[in-house]
Design a protein around this motif. Structure first.
Motif, PDB file in Angstrom:
ATOM      1  N   HIS A  14       0.855  -1.193   0.000  1.00 10.45           N
ATOM      2  CA  HIS A  14       0.000   0.000   0.000  1.00 10.45           C
ATOM      3  C   HIS A  14       0.890   1.242   0.000  1.00 10.45           C
ATOM      4  O   HIS A  14       1.130   1.850   1.036  1.00 10.45           O
ATOM      5  N   THR A  15       1.359   1.599  -1.160  1.00 13.41           N
ATOM      6  CA  THR A  15       2.395   2.611  -1.302  1.00 13.41           C
ATOM      7  C   THR A  15       1.860   4.040  -1.358  1.00 13.41           C
ATOM      8  O   THR A  15       0.681   4.260  -1.639  1.00 13.41           O
ATOM      9  N   GLN A  16       2.765   4.973  -1.110  1.00 13.28           N
ATOM     10  CA  GLN A  16       2.489   6.399  -1.265  1.00 13.28           C
ATOM     11  C   GLN A  16       3.583   6.990  -2.141  1.00 13.28           C
ATOM     12  O   GLN A  16       4.745   7.053  -1.734  1.00 13.28           O
ATOM     13  N   ALA A  17       3.204   7.408  -3.341  1.00 14.92           N
ATOM     14  CA  ALA A  17       4.134   8.085  -4.241  1.00 14.92           C
ATOM     15  C   ALA A  17       3.961   9.592  -4.048  1.00 14.92           C
ATOM     16  O   ALA A  17       2.844  10.114  -4.137  1.00 14.92           O
ATOM     17  N   LEU A  18       5.040  10.267  -3.796  1.00 11.47           N
ATOM     18  CA  LEU A  18       5.002  11.702  -3.534  1.00 11.47           C
ATOM     19  C   LEU A  18       4.706  12.480  -4.800  1.00 11.47           C
ATOM     20  O   LEU A  18       5.338  12.282  -5.834  1.00 11.47           O
TER      21      LEU A  18
ATOM     22  N   ARG B  72      -8.979   2.932   4.054  1.00 17.83           N
ATOM     23  CA  ARG B  72      -8.426   3.933   3.133  1.00 17.83           C
ATOM     24  C   ARG B  72      -7.722   5.052   3.888  1.00 17.83           C
ATOM     25  O   ARG B  72      -6.679   5.528   3.479  1.00 17.83           O
ATOM     26  N   THR B  73      -8.316   5.519   4.986  1.00 20.05           N
ATOM     27  CA  THR B  73      -7.779   6.629   5.775  1.00 20.05           C
ATOM     28  C   THR B  73      -7.718   6.235   7.241  1.00 20.05           C
ATOM     29  O   THR B  73      -8.487   5.381   7.692  1.00 20.05           O
ATOM     30  N   CYS B  74      -6.836   6.859   7.976  1.00 21.34           N
ATOM     31  CA  CYS B  74      -6.760   6.625   9.420  1.00 21.34           C
ATOM     32  C   CYS B  74      -7.866   7.380  10.166  1.00 21.34           C
ATOM     33  O   CYS B  74      -8.139   7.096  11.326  1.00 21.34           O
TER      34      CYS B  74
ATOM     35  N   GLY C 218      -3.860   1.334  -2.498  1.00 18.40           N
ATOM     36  CA  GLY C 218      -4.351   0.525  -1.385  1.00 18.40           C
ATOM     37  C   GLY C 218      -4.684   1.391  -0.184  1.00 18.40           C
ATOM     38  O   GLY C 218      -4.876   2.604  -0.292  1.00 18.40           O
ATOM     39  N   ALA C 219      -4.757   0.744   0.956  1.00 17.33           N
ATOM     40  CA  ALA C 219      -5.135   1.411   2.200  1.00 17.33           C
ATOM     41  C   ALA C 219      -3.982   2.233   2.762  1.00 17.33           C
ATOM     42  O   ALA C 219      -2.835   1.833   2.684  1.00 17.33           O
ATOM     43  N   ALA C 220      -4.313   3.381   3.344  1.00 16.17           N
ATOM     44  CA  ALA C 220      -3.290   4.187   4.028  1.00 16.17           C
ATOM     45  C   ALA C 220      -3.146   3.753   5.480  1.00 16.17           C
ATOM     46  O   ALA C 220      -2.070   3.843   6.053  1.00 16.17           O
ATOM     47  N   CYS C 221      -4.232   3.270   6.079  1.00 15.07           N
ATOM     48  CA  CYS C 221      -4.234   2.921   7.499  1.00 15.07           C
ATOM     49  C   CYS C 221      -3.791   1.472   7.713  1.00 15.07           C
ATOM     50  O   CYS C 221      -4.123   0.589   6.919  1.00 15.07           O
ATOM     51  N   HIS C 222      -3.088   1.246   8.823  1.00 10.85           N
ATOM     52  CA  HIS C 222      -2.639  -0.114   9.142  1.00 10.85           C
ATOM     53  C   HIS C 222      -3.805  -1.056   9.431  1.00 10.85           C
ATOM     54  O   HIS C 222      -3.641  -2.268   9.435  1.00 10.85           O
ATOM     55  N   THR C 223      -5.022  -0.499   9.640  1.00 10.21           N
ATOM     56  CA  THR C 223      -6.207  -1.333   9.867  1.00 10.21           C
ATOM     57  C   THR C 223      -6.772  -1.865   8.556  1.00 10.21           C
ATOM     58  O   THR C 223      -7.709  -2.654   8.567  1.00 10.21           O
TER      59      THR C 223
END
Length: 122
Positions: A67-71, A99-101, A91-96
């Protein structure tokens, strides 16, 4: 003017809060911590790198989960004590697995999980 991470205002632990925001929707995805080296690595690789306070090590977002984040864009606030990054989130940003924390809302004194975020991404 060239950017120098040393001009940022890090806390006593050498960290600065970094907010990740979806570059397309504007949705706030997560907040984590960076140190000067994480900032440098992020800017050089364009893959967001954070500092894990619990593990005391760098972590490239998505290195193990995919679940990557490209700057896309890197911004510094007016006081230079907070970072905002616009990212392409895969993918998901949150470890749960969400999508979001920020899926829990406090409404009328009660915690309510946003129904759209109640189901974790597969």
């Amino acid at each position: 003017m060239p950017f120098d991470p040393a001009t940022l205002k890090f806390d006593a632990n050498g960290l600065i809060p970094a907010i990740a925001q979806d570059a397309n929707s504007g949705e706030v995805l997560m907040m984590a911590w960076m140190n000067a080296e994480a900032v440098t690595r992020t800017l050089e690789t364009r893959q967001v790198t954070y500092w894990s306070r619990s593990r005391q090590e760098f972590w490239v977002k998505g290195a193990t989960s995919g679940h990557t984040q490209a700057l896309v864009e890197f911004r510094v606030d007016c006081d230079r004590d907070c970072i905002l990054m616009e990212v392409v989130q895969v993918g998901a940003a949150c470890h749960t697995g969400r999508r979001t924390c920020f899926f829990t809302e406090v409404k009328d004194g009660e915690e309510v999980v946003n129904p759209q975020e109640d189901q974790q991404d597969a």
